[in-house]
Design a protein around this motif. Structure first.
Motif: not given
Length: 406
Positions: A266-278, A287-303
Protein backbone atom coordinates in the motif's frame (compact mmCIF):
# COMPACT_ATOMS: atom_id res chain seq x y z
CA UNK A 1 -3.00 3.17 -26.08
CA UNK A 2 -3.51 4.71 -22.62
CA UNK A 3 -1.42 3.79 -19.59
CA UNK A 4 -4.17 1.74 -17.91
CA UNK A 5 -4.48 -0.55 -20.92
CA UNK A 6 -0.70 -0.99 -21.05
CA UNK A 7 -0.56 -1.92 -17.34
CA UNK A 8 -3.39 -4.45 -17.73
CA UNK A 9 -1.63 -5.99 -20.74
CA UNK A 10 1.58 -6.22 -18.70
CA UNK A 11 -0.37 -7.89 -15.90
CA UNK A 12 -2.00 -10.48 -18.18
CA UNK A 13 1.23 -11.23 -20.05
CA UNK A 14 3.06 -11.66 -16.73
CA UNK A 15 0.48 -14.23 -15.56
CA UNK A 16 0.56 -16.13 -18.87
CA UNK A 17 4.35 -16.16 -19.16
CA UNK A 18 4.74 -17.19 -15.51
CA UNK A 19 2.29 -20.09 -15.91
CA UNK A 20 3.84 -21.27 -19.22
CA UNK A 21 7.38 -21.29 -17.82
CA UNK A 22 6.25 -23.01 -14.60
CA UNK A 23 4.40 -25.75 -16.49
CA UNK A 24 6.65 -26.40 -19.49
CA UNK A 25 10.09 -24.97 -18.67
CA UNK A 26 10.48 -25.07 -14.86
CA UNK A 27 14.27 -25.46 -15.11
CA UNK A 28 14.51 -22.17 -17.01
CA UNK A 29 12.49 -20.16 -14.49
CA UNK A 30 15.42 -19.37 -12.20
CA UNK A 31 17.78 -17.92 -14.86
CA UNK A 32 14.98 -16.05 -16.66
CA UNK A 33 13.71 -14.69 -13.36
CA UNK A 34 17.21 -13.62 -12.30
CA UNK A 35 18.02 -11.82 -15.54
CA UNK A 36 14.62 -10.57 -16.74
CA UNK A 37 11.61 -10.71 -14.41
CA UNK A 38 13.27 -9.80 -11.12
CA UNK A 39 15.28 -6.82 -12.50
CA UNK A 40 12.17 -5.37 -14.18
CA UNK A 41 10.18 -5.68 -10.95
CA UNK A 42 12.96 -4.35 -8.72
CA UNK A 43 13.64 -1.33 -10.91
CA UNK A 44 9.95 -0.36 -10.81
CA UNK A 45 9.64 -0.96 -7.05
CA UNK A 46 12.82 0.97 -6.29
CA UNK A 47 11.64 3.89 -8.42
CA UNK A 48 8.39 4.07 -6.46
CA UNK A 49 9.99 3.53 -3.05
CA UNK A 50 12.42 6.33 -3.87
CA UNK A 51 9.62 8.92 -3.75
CA UNK A 52 7.25 7.47 -1.11
CA UNK A 53 8.75 9.25 1.94
CA UNK A 54 9.01 12.74 0.39
CA UNK A 55 5.50 12.38 -1.07
CA UNK A 56 4.01 11.46 2.32
CA UNK A 57 5.82 14.37 4.00
CA UNK A 58 4.93 16.98 1.38
CA UNK A 59 1.36 15.81 0.79
CA UNK A 60 0.29 15.51 4.44
CA UNK A 61 1.93 18.83 5.33
CA UNK A 62 0.10 20.53 2.45
CA UNK A 63 -3.10 18.66 3.31
CA UNK A 64 -3.07 20.07 6.85
CA UNK A 65 -2.30 23.58 5.56
CA UNK A 66 -5.06 23.22 2.97
CA UNK A 67 -7.58 22.32 5.67
CA UNK A 68 -6.52 25.38 7.60
CA UNK A 69 -8.60 25.19 10.76
CA UNK A 70 -7.19 22.64 13.27
CA UNK A 71 -10.80 21.80 14.22
CA UNK A 72 -11.39 20.79 10.60
CA UNK A 73 -8.36 18.51 10.76
CA UNK A 74 -9.70 16.86 13.92
CA UNK A 75 -13.15 16.40 12.38
CA UNK A 76 -11.74 14.78 9.23
CA UNK A 77 -9.36 12.65 11.30
CA UNK A 78 -12.17 11.25 13.45
CA UNK A 79 -14.35 10.48 10.40
CA UNK A 80 -11.43 8.81 8.61
CA UNK A 81 -10.50 6.53 11.49
CA UNK A 82 -14.19 5.70 12.10
CA UNK A 83 -14.59 4.71 8.44
CA UNK A 84 -11.54 2.43 8.61
CA UNK A 85 -12.62 0.77 11.88
CA UNK A 86 -16.16 0.11 10.60
CA UNK A 87 -15.05 -1.28 7.22
CA UNK A 88 -12.37 -3.46 8.88
CA UNK A 89 -15.04 -4.92 11.19
CA UNK A 90 -17.33 -5.59 8.22
CA UNK A 91 -14.43 -7.18 6.33
CA UNK A 92 -13.58 -9.71 9.02
CA UNK A 93 -17.26 -10.67 9.44
CA UNK A 94 -17.45 -11.30 5.67
CA UNK A 95 -14.36 -13.51 5.88
CA UNK A 96 -15.65 -15.42 8.90
CA UNK A 97 -19.11 -15.84 7.36
CA UNK A 98 -17.86 -17.27 4.07
CA UNK A 99 -15.39 -19.57 5.81
CA UNK A 100 -18.16 -20.84 8.12
CA UNK A 101 -20.45 -21.60 5.16
CA UNK A 102 -17.91 -23.07 2.70
CA UNK A 103 -15.63 -24.67 5.35
CA UNK A 104 -12.37 -24.76 3.34
CA UNK A 105 -10.51 -26.63 6.10
CA UNK A 106 -12.93 -29.56 6.31
CA UNK A 107 -11.95 -32.84 4.65
CA UNK A 108 -8.59 -31.63 3.35
CA UNK A 109 -5.51 -33.85 3.46
CA UNK A 110 -3.16 -31.42 5.19
CA UNK A 111 0.28 -32.38 6.47
CA UNK A 112 -0.24 -31.09 10.01
CA UNK A 113 2.79 -32.89 11.46
CA UNK A 114 5.15 -30.96 9.25
CA UNK A 115 3.45 -27.62 9.87
CA UNK A 116 5.89 -25.29 11.60
CA UNK A 117 5.87 -21.52 11.87
CA UNK A 118 7.80 -19.26 14.20
CA UNK A 119 5.56 -16.36 15.21
CA UNK A 120 7.28 -12.99 15.27
CA UNK A 121 6.34 -10.83 18.26
CA UNK A 122 4.15 -7.84 17.46
CA UNK A 123 4.69 -4.64 19.41
CA UNK A 124 2.07 -3.90 22.10
CA UNK A 125 -0.65 -1.50 20.96
CA UNK A 126 0.37 0.98 23.68
CA UNK A 127 3.98 1.02 22.43
CA UNK A 128 2.80 1.61 18.87
CA UNK A 129 0.69 4.57 19.99
CA UNK A 130 3.55 6.03 22.06
CA UNK A 131 6.07 5.53 19.25
CA UNK A 132 4.11 7.54 16.70
CA UNK A 133 5.90 10.65 18.00
CA UNK A 134 9.38 10.56 16.44
CA UNK A 135 12.40 11.38 18.60
CA UNK A 136 14.35 11.84 15.37
CA UNK A 137 12.26 12.78 12.30
CA UNK A 138 15.23 12.35 9.96
CA UNK A 139 15.79 8.80 11.23
CA UNK A 140 12.08 8.08 10.82
CA UNK A 141 12.29 9.18 7.20
CA UNK A 142 15.45 7.15 6.61
CA UNK A 143 13.79 4.03 8.06
CA UNK A 144 10.45 4.66 6.34
CA UNK A 145 8.46 4.67 9.61
CA UNK A 146 5.17 5.92 8.15
CA UNK A 147 3.30 6.61 11.41
CA UNK A 148 6.17 8.79 12.66
CA UNK A 149 6.50 10.56 9.31
CA UNK A 150 2.74 11.26 9.28
CA UNK A 151 2.87 12.64 12.84
CA UNK A 152 5.84 14.90 12.07
CA UNK A 153 4.14 16.14 8.88
CA UNK A 154 0.95 16.92 10.84
CA UNK A 155 2.90 19.10 13.27
CA UNK A 156 4.75 20.91 10.48
CA UNK A 157 1.43 21.52 8.71
CA UNK A 158 -0.15 22.87 11.91
CA UNK A 159 2.82 25.19 12.47
CA UNK A 160 2.62 26.53 8.91
CA UNK A 161 -1.13 27.07 9.32
CA UNK A 162 -0.80 29.00 12.58
CA UNK A 163 2.28 31.05 11.58
CA UNK A 164 0.70 31.99 8.24
CA UNK A 165 2.57 34.79 6.43
CA UNK A 166 5.69 34.33 8.54
CA UNK A 167 6.36 30.97 6.89
CA UNK A 168 5.06 31.75 3.42
CA UNK A 169 8.46 30.92 1.87
CA UNK A 170 8.62 27.46 3.49
CA UNK A 171 5.01 26.80 2.45
CA UNK A 172 5.87 27.67 -1.14
CA UNK A 173 8.99 25.48 -1.01
CA UNK A 174 6.95 22.47 0.16
CA UNK A 175 4.41 23.12 -2.62
CA UNK A 176 7.24 23.12 -5.16
CA UNK A 177 8.65 19.91 -3.65
CA UNK A 178 5.23 18.31 -4.00
CA UNK A 179 5.03 19.43 -7.65
CA UNK A 180 8.41 17.78 -8.30
CA UNK A 181 7.21 14.52 -6.73
CA UNK A 182 4.01 14.51 -8.79
CA UNK A 183 6.08 15.00 -11.96
CA UNK A 184 8.29 12.07 -10.96
CA UNK A 185 5.19 9.91 -10.37
CA UNK A 186 4.02 10.55 -13.93
CA UNK A 187 7.52 9.80 -15.23
CA UNK A 188 7.88 6.56 -13.25
CA UNK A 189 4.44 5.35 -14.32
CA UNK A 190 5.69 5.13 -17.91
CA UNK A 191 7.72 2.12 -16.71
CA UNK A 192 4.75 0.60 -14.84
CA UNK A 193 3.66 -1.89 -17.56
CA UNK A 194 7.15 -3.46 -17.65
CA UNK A 195 7.49 -3.48 -13.85
CA UNK A 196 4.05 -5.04 -13.50
CA UNK A 197 4.98 -7.74 -16.02
CA UNK A 198 8.17 -8.60 -14.12
CA UNK A 199 6.56 -8.67 -10.66
CA UNK A 200 3.61 -10.84 -11.73
CA UNK A 201 5.76 -13.24 -13.77
CA UNK A 202 8.03 -13.73 -10.73
CA UNK A 203 5.10 -14.38 -8.37
CA UNK A 204 3.14 -16.73 -10.64
CA UNK A 205 6.14 -18.53 -12.11
CA UNK A 206 7.66 -19.17 -8.68
CA UNK A 207 4.42 -20.29 -7.07
CA UNK A 208 3.12 -22.76 -9.62
CA UNK A 209 -0.02 -24.87 -9.66
CA UNK A 210 1.12 -27.35 -7.02
CA UNK A 211 0.89 -24.79 -4.23
CA UNK A 212 -2.40 -23.45 -5.57
CA UNK A 213 -3.96 -26.90 -5.93
CA UNK A 214 -3.31 -27.85 -2.29
CA UNK A 215 -4.88 -24.66 -0.98
CA UNK A 216 -7.41 -24.03 -3.76
CA UNK A 217 -10.56 -23.82 -1.60
CA UNK A 218 -8.94 -21.50 0.97
CA UNK A 219 -7.68 -19.29 -1.86
CA UNK A 220 -11.13 -19.16 -3.47
CA UNK A 221 -12.89 -18.27 -0.19
CA UNK A 222 -10.48 -15.38 0.52
CA UNK A 223 -10.71 -14.17 -3.07
CA UNK A 224 -14.54 -14.21 -3.09
CA UNK A 225 -14.62 -12.39 0.26
CA UNK A 226 -12.28 -9.71 -1.09
CA UNK A 227 -14.47 -9.22 -4.17
CA UNK A 228 -17.67 -9.03 -2.07
CA UNK A 229 -16.13 -6.51 0.30
CA UNK A 230 -14.84 -4.36 -2.55
CA UNK A 231 -18.09 -4.31 -4.52
CA UNK A 232 -20.64 -4.32 -1.70
CA UNK A 233 -18.96 -2.44 1.16
CA UNK A 234 -16.93 0.08 -0.82
CA UNK A 235 -19.44 0.31 -3.64
CA UNK A 236 -22.25 1.05 -1.15
CA UNK A 237 -20.12 3.60 0.71
CA UNK A 238 -19.25 5.41 -2.51
CA UNK A 239 -22.87 5.35 -3.73
CA UNK A 240 -24.68 6.21 -0.48
CA UNK A 241 -22.16 8.35 1.42
CA UNK A 242 -20.00 9.59 -1.45
CA UNK A 243 -22.93 10.15 -3.84
CA UNK A 244 -20.90 8.75 -6.75
CA UNK A 245 -21.52 6.04 -9.33
CA UNK A 246 -19.61 2.99 -8.00
CA UNK A 247 -18.94 1.68 -11.51
CA UNK A 248 -17.33 4.98 -12.49
CA UNK A 249 -15.36 4.96 -9.24
CA UNK A 250 -13.86 1.51 -9.89
CA UNK A 251 -13.24 2.27 -13.56
CA UNK A 252 -11.37 5.50 -12.78
CA UNK A 253 -9.34 3.98 -9.95
CA UNK A 254 -8.27 0.78 -11.73
CA UNK A 255 -4.73 2.05 -12.65
CA UNK A 256 -3.86 2.32 -8.96
CA UNK A 257 -5.49 -1.05 -8.18
CA UNK A 258 -3.38 -2.71 -10.87
CA UNK A 259 -0.14 -1.22 -9.51
CA UNK A 260 -1.13 -2.28 -5.97
CA UNK A 261 -1.75 -5.82 -7.22
CA UNK A 262 1.73 -6.03 -8.72
CA UNK A 263 3.65 -4.36 -5.86
CA UNK A 264 1.79 -5.92 -2.87
CA UNK A 265 2.49 -2.72 -0.93
CA UNK A 266 0.00 0.00 0.00
CA UNK A 267 2.84 2.38 0.84
CA UNK A 268 4.68 1.75 -2.43
CA UNK A 269 1.44 2.34 -4.37
CA UNK A 270 0.67 5.55 -2.47
CA UNK A 271 2.08 7.99 -5.06
CA UNK A 272 -0.04 6.38 -7.78
CA UNK A 273 -3.21 6.00 -5.68
CA UNK A 274 -3.11 9.65 -4.55
CA UNK A 275 -2.54 10.96 -8.05
CA UNK A 276 -5.34 8.75 -9.41
CA UNK A 277 -7.79 9.83 -6.66
CA UNK A 278 -7.04 13.51 -7.22
CA UNK A 279 -7.03 13.49 -11.02
CA UNK A 280 -9.54 10.77 -11.92
CA UNK A 281 -11.91 10.91 -8.93
CA UNK A 282 -11.67 14.65 -8.26
CA UNK A 283 -10.86 14.24 -4.55
CA UNK A 284 -9.53 17.56 -3.14
CA UNK A 285 -5.78 17.45 -2.55
CA UNK A 286 -6.18 18.55 1.05
CA UNK A 287 -8.36 15.50 1.82
CA UNK A 288 -6.51 12.99 -0.39
CA UNK A 289 -3.18 14.10 1.10
CA UNK A 290 -4.40 13.33 4.61
CA UNK A 291 -6.72 10.33 4.21
CA UNK A 292 -4.78 8.12 1.79
CA UNK A 293 -1.34 8.15 3.50
CA UNK A 294 -3.08 7.44 6.82
CA UNK A 295 -5.09 4.65 5.19
CA UNK A 296 -1.96 3.12 3.64
CA UNK A 297 -0.62 2.79 7.18
CA UNK A 298 -3.61 1.65 9.25
CA UNK A 299 -6.36 0.48 6.86
CA UNK A 300 -6.07 -3.29 6.39
CA UNK A 301 -9.48 -4.55 5.30
CA UNK A 302 -7.98 -7.10 2.91
CA UNK A 303 -5.73 -8.43 5.67
CA UNK A 304 -8.71 -8.59 8.05
CA UNK A 305 -10.59 -10.78 5.55
CA UNK A 306 -7.58 -13.09 5.27
CA UNK A 307 -7.41 -13.35 9.07
CA UNK A 308 -11.09 -14.26 9.36
CA UNK A 309 -10.90 -16.97 6.70
CA UNK A 310 -7.48 -18.25 7.83
CA UNK A 311 -8.56 -18.50 11.49
CA UNK A 312 -11.58 -20.66 10.68
CA UNK A 313 -9.62 -22.61 8.05
CA UNK A 314 -6.88 -23.49 10.58
CA UNK A 315 -9.50 -24.31 13.25
CA UNK A 316 -11.28 -26.64 10.80
CA UNK A 317 -8.00 -28.25 9.69
CA UNK A 318 -7.05 -28.99 13.31
CA UNK A 319 -10.59 -30.10 14.22
CA UNK A 320 -11.23 -27.25 16.67
CA UNK A 321 -14.66 -25.66 17.16
CA UNK A 322 -14.70 -21.95 17.99
CA UNK A 323 -17.36 -20.63 20.36
CA UNK A 324 -19.31 -17.42 19.77
CA UNK A 325 -17.14 -15.70 22.40
CA UNK A 326 -13.98 -16.80 20.56
CA UNK A 327 -15.37 -15.50 17.27
CA UNK A 328 -15.95 -12.09 18.88
CA UNK A 329 -12.41 -12.25 20.28
CA UNK A 330 -11.11 -12.86 16.75
CA UNK A 331 -13.01 -9.81 15.46
CA UNK A 332 -11.86 -7.53 18.29
CA UNK A 333 -8.23 -8.68 18.12
CA UNK A 334 -8.07 -8.29 14.35
CA UNK A 335 -9.57 -4.77 14.38
CA UNK A 336 -7.21 -3.59 17.15
CA UNK A 337 -4.23 -5.30 15.53
CA UNK A 338 -4.89 -3.54 12.21
CA UNK A 339 -3.89 -0.28 13.90
CA UNK A 340 -1.59 -1.66 16.60
CA UNK A 341 0.83 -3.39 14.20
CA UNK A 342 0.81 -0.71 11.51
CA UNK A 343 4.10 -0.41 9.66
CA UNK A 344 5.51 -3.75 10.88
CA UNK A 345 7.14 -5.85 8.09
CA UNK A 346 5.10 -8.96 7.25
CA UNK A 347 2.20 -7.37 9.09
CA UNK A 348 -0.43 -9.77 7.74
CA UNK A 349 1.16 -12.90 9.19
CA UNK A 350 2.09 -11.15 12.46
CA UNK A 351 -1.52 -10.06 12.89
CA UNK A 352 -2.74 -13.57 12.07
CA UNK A 353 -0.41 -15.04 14.71
CA UNK A 354 -1.87 -12.61 17.28
CA UNK A 355 -5.42 -13.60 16.33
CA UNK A 356 -4.68 -17.34 16.52
CA UNK A 357 -3.02 -16.96 19.92
CA UNK A 358 -6.01 -15.00 21.22
CA UNK A 359 -8.27 -18.06 20.71
CA UNK A 360 -5.68 -20.73 21.56
CA UNK A 361 -5.24 -22.05 18.03
CA UNK A 362 -1.80 -23.38 17.00
CA UNK A 363 0.30 -20.71 15.31
CA UNK A 364 1.96 -23.54 13.36
CA UNK A 365 -1.20 -23.60 11.24
CA UNK A 366 0.09 -20.52 9.41
CA UNK A 367 2.49 -22.87 7.61
CA UNK A 368 -0.55 -24.31 5.78
CA UNK A 369 -1.31 -21.00 4.06
CA UNK A 370 2.06 -19.30 3.81
CA UNK A 371 2.79 -20.88 0.42
CA UNK A 372 0.09 -18.91 -1.40
CA UNK A 373 0.07 -15.86 0.84
CA UNK A 374 2.13 -13.91 -1.69
CA UNK A 375 -0.56 -14.18 -4.36
CA UNK A 376 -3.35 -13.32 -1.92
CA UNK A 377 -1.26 -10.45 -0.57
CA UNK A 378 -1.30 -8.90 -4.03
CA UNK A 379 -5.10 -9.07 -4.15
CA UNK A 380 -5.74 -7.76 -0.64
CA UNK A 381 -3.33 -4.84 -1.21
CA UNK A 382 -5.47 -3.78 -4.16
CA UNK A 383 -8.53 -3.99 -1.88
CA UNK A 384 -6.82 -1.96 0.86
CA UNK A 385 -5.92 0.99 -1.36
CA UNK A 386 -9.40 0.92 -2.92
CA UNK A 387 -10.76 1.33 0.61
CA UNK A 388 -8.46 4.32 1.14
CA UNK A 389 -9.79 5.93 -2.04
CA UNK A 390 -13.41 5.16 -1.13
CA UNK A 391 -12.84 6.78 2.27
CA UNK A 392 -11.34 9.86 0.58
CA UNK A 393 -14.40 10.14 -1.70
CA UNK A 394 -16.79 9.79 1.27
CA UNK A 395 -14.90 12.35 3.38
CA UNK A 396 -14.73 14.77 0.43
CA UNK A 397 -18.51 14.58 0.02
CA UNK A 398 -19.14 15.04 3.74
CA UNK A 399 -16.88 18.10 3.82
CA UNK A 400 -18.58 19.92 0.95
CA UNK A 401 -20.89 21.70 3.38
CA UNK A 402 -17.80 22.97 5.20
CA UNK A 403 -16.31 24.43 2.03
CA UNK A 404 -13.35 22.05 1.61
CA UNK A 405 -12.12 22.01 -1.99
CA UNK A 406 -8.95 21.89 -4.06
Amino acid sequence: MNLTAKIVIGLVLGILVGIIINLFMPNLFEPINTWVFEPLGKIFLNFIKMIVVPIVFFSITLGVVGLGDPKKLGRIGVKTILFFVVTTTIAIFIGLGLAAVIQPGEGGNFDLEGATYEAQPAPPVVDTLLNIIPTNPIAAMAQGDMLQIITFSLFIGLALTILGEKTKGIHRLIEQGNDIMMYLVNLIMKFAPYGTFGLIATAVGGLGFSALKAMFLYFIVVFIALIIHTIVTYGSAVAVLGKRNPITFFKEFIPAMTVAFSTSSSSATLPVSMTTAQKNLGVPKSISSFVQPLGATINMDGTAIMQGVATLFIAQAFGADLTAAQILTVVLTAVLASIGTAGVPGVGLIMLAMVLQSVNLPVEGIALIIGIDRLLDMTRTAVNITGDAACAVVIAESEKKHGVSN
